[in-house]
Design an enzyme around this catalytic site. Structure first.
Site, PDB file in Angstrom:
ATOM      1  CB  SER A  47      -0.811  -0.054   1.434  1.00 15.08           C
ATOM      2  OG  SER A  47      -0.165   0.007   2.503  1.00 15.08           O
ATOM      3  CG  HIS A  48       2.691   2.793   3.025  1.00 17.77           C
ATOM      4  ND1 HIS A  48       1.667   2.047   3.432  1.00 17.77           N
ATOM      5  CD2 HIS A  48       2.684   3.747   3.788  1.00 17.77           C
ATOM      6  CE1 HIS A  48       0.662   2.631   4.340  1.00 17.77           C
ATOM      7  NE2 HIS A  48       1.410   3.676   4.602  1.00 17.77           N
ATOM      8  CG  LEU A 124       8.185   6.378  11.281  1.00 15.93           C
ATOM      9  CD1 LEU A 124       8.820   7.719  10.854  1.00 15.93           C
ATOM     10  CD2 LEU A 124       7.136   6.789  12.461  1.00 15.93           C
ATOM     11  CB  THR A 160      -3.214   7.301  10.707  1.00 13.31           C
ATOM     12  OG1 THR A 160      -2.257   7.746   9.469  1.00 13.31           O
ATOM     13  CG2 THR A 160      -4.527   7.177  10.253  1.00 13.31           C
ATOM     14  CG  ASP A 179       6.463   1.123  11.144  1.00 12.47           C
ATOM     15  OD1 ASP A 179       6.099   2.182  11.500  1.00 12.47           O
ATOM     16  OD2 ASP A 179       6.697   1.169   9.965  1.00 12.47           O
ATOM     17  CD  GLU A 189      -3.287  -1.938   3.539  1.00  3.14           C
ATOM     18  OE1 GLU A 189      -4.187  -2.370   3.017  1.00  3.14           O
ATOM     19  OE2 GLU A 189      -1.887  -2.215   3.613  1.00  3.14           O
ATOM     20  CE  LYS A 231      -5.658   1.716  27.702  1.00  2.63           C
ATOM     21  NZ  LYS A 231      -5.363   0.199  28.452  1.00  2.63           N
ATOM     22  NE  ARG A 303       2.176 -12.982  14.152  1.00  2.00           N
ATOM     23  CZ  ARG A 303       1.258 -12.404  13.800  1.00  2.00           C
ATOM     24  NH1 ARG A 303       1.402 -12.002  12.304  1.00  2.00           N
ATOM     25  NH2 ARG A 303       0.174 -11.655  14.085  1.00  2.00           N
ATOM     26  N   PRO A 305       7.713  -8.154  16.955  1.00  4.48           N
ATOM     27  CG  PRO A 305       6.682  -6.531  18.051  1.00  4.48           C
ATOM     28  CD  PRO A 305       7.258  -7.894  18.321  1.00  4.48           C
TER      29      PRO A 305
END
Length: 335
Positions: A47-48, A124, A160, A179, A189, A231, A303, A305
């Site tokens: 998407s980026h 980022l 965002t 990230d 997205e 939050k 998992r 990150p």
């Protein structure tokens, strides 16, 4: 089934570079953006990646971003680097800033980079990972045009607004890469679903009246759902303070959109903190990090990150990336 064509990372970078230059971007500004586009595709974040090249080209041609901008650097104090992106792409401004930030953090233990008059910096984590690969703990913030409403409100006031942290490993890689945006999902997205005429999953967006919707067009006219409710709003506010108020950049509430041609340059900002972990930990950093990572990896199915990106990147470097042929035709038409 969607038709795809496999390209190497070098081919992706070359295609992006040529399209940006043809649109009016000078080579020294096009190269870091093209390289980041290839790295983004390598991470599997389509998407980026190349999908943004037509938008970048359009924004150069309409004046939303100055493809010929020359960023300038200043040193307000020994540990602080400030870069004016001059309404150009964020990537050359970040490159200029990192050239000063990395040696500063290595020598002084910590350094900060504040960028203003900037633009969309893409993923980022692509940038913070570079700091980790230089042996530094990298923390990054970037603000975006408003798309998240405050808790109890309906009108978006913050973007965002992603935050990223990359931790250096003993092998010179980013051992951990966090990230994430302050919204449940990145706005790009939702834009992708809208382009494809698909409904978005529940819990991604709200309409202009603050009601949940699966219509991406209504969501783009309304607001993004913050991750974790109030939050997530707090995270978005934190990033806004770091990337806008701490840099002197434009607030997301008044910045022009990263999509479309209206509004002129967004003039948003980025803020990076680079820390020498050996200096702060008394030499215990790598041992502690190894133990921390092991606590994740010792659990079956757990998992860490950055794991997914690492796996996708290894495959992309070896086999190339499958790119949608319709998108490729659109990008190649720009060259």
């Amino acid at each position: 089934m969607t038709d795809t064509e496999t390209l190497s990372l070098t081919e992706i970078e070359d295609l992006a570079f040529r399209a940006l230059v043809k649109a009016g971007t000078i080579p020294e500004n096009a190269r870091p953006l093209a390289a980041a586009t290839a790295m983004t595709e390598a991470d599997g974040i389509t998407s980026h990646g190349l999908a943004y090249i037509p938008i970048y080209a359009q924004h150069v041609q309409c004046g939303k971003v100055d493809g010929r901008a020359k960023p300038t650097l200043s040193r307000p104090s020994a540990a602080v680097i400030r870069v004016d992106a001059a309404t150009g792409f964020a990537h050359p401004a970040i490159d200029m800033g990192f050239d000063a930030l990395v040696p500063t953090a290595r020598e002084m233990g910590v350094g900060v980079l504040a960028i203003h008059n900037s633009y969309n910096c893409g993923v980022l984590g692509v940038h913070t990972r570079r700091l980790a690969e230089a042996g530094l703990l990298g923390i990054g913030f970037t603000n975006a045009p408003a798309s998240i409403a405050p808790a109890g409100g309906r009108k978006p006031v913050v973007g965002t607004n992603p935050i990223s942290v990359a931790a250096p490993g003993a092998d010179g890689s980013a051992a951990v890469l966090i990230d994430q945006s302050a919204s449940t999902i990145a706005k790009s997205e939702v834009m992708k679903y809208a382009r494809e005429g698909k409904s978005v999953p529940e819990g991604w967006v709200l309409d202009a009246d603050g009601h949940p919707t699966t219509d991406p067009e209504l969501g783009l006219k309304g607001s993004m759902v913050p991750s974790g409710g109030y939050k997530g709003v707090g995270i978005a506010l934190l990033v806004e303070m770091m990337a806008a108020t701490m840099t002197g950049a434009t607030l997301g509430s008044v910045a022009s959109p990263f999509s479309g041609t209206a509004g002129g340059p967004p003039r948003t900002g980025q803020f990076f903190i680079a820390i020498n972990p050996e200096a702060t930990s008394g030499g215990a950093y790598q041992a502690r990090l190894s133990d921390l990572i092991a606590s994740f990896q010792d659990q079956d199915g757990a998992r860490l990150p950055g794991d997914a990106r690492r796996t996708f990147r290894a495959r992309a470097e070896a086999e190339g990336v499958a790119v949608n042929t319709t998108l490729l035709e659109k990008v190649r038409a720009l060259v």
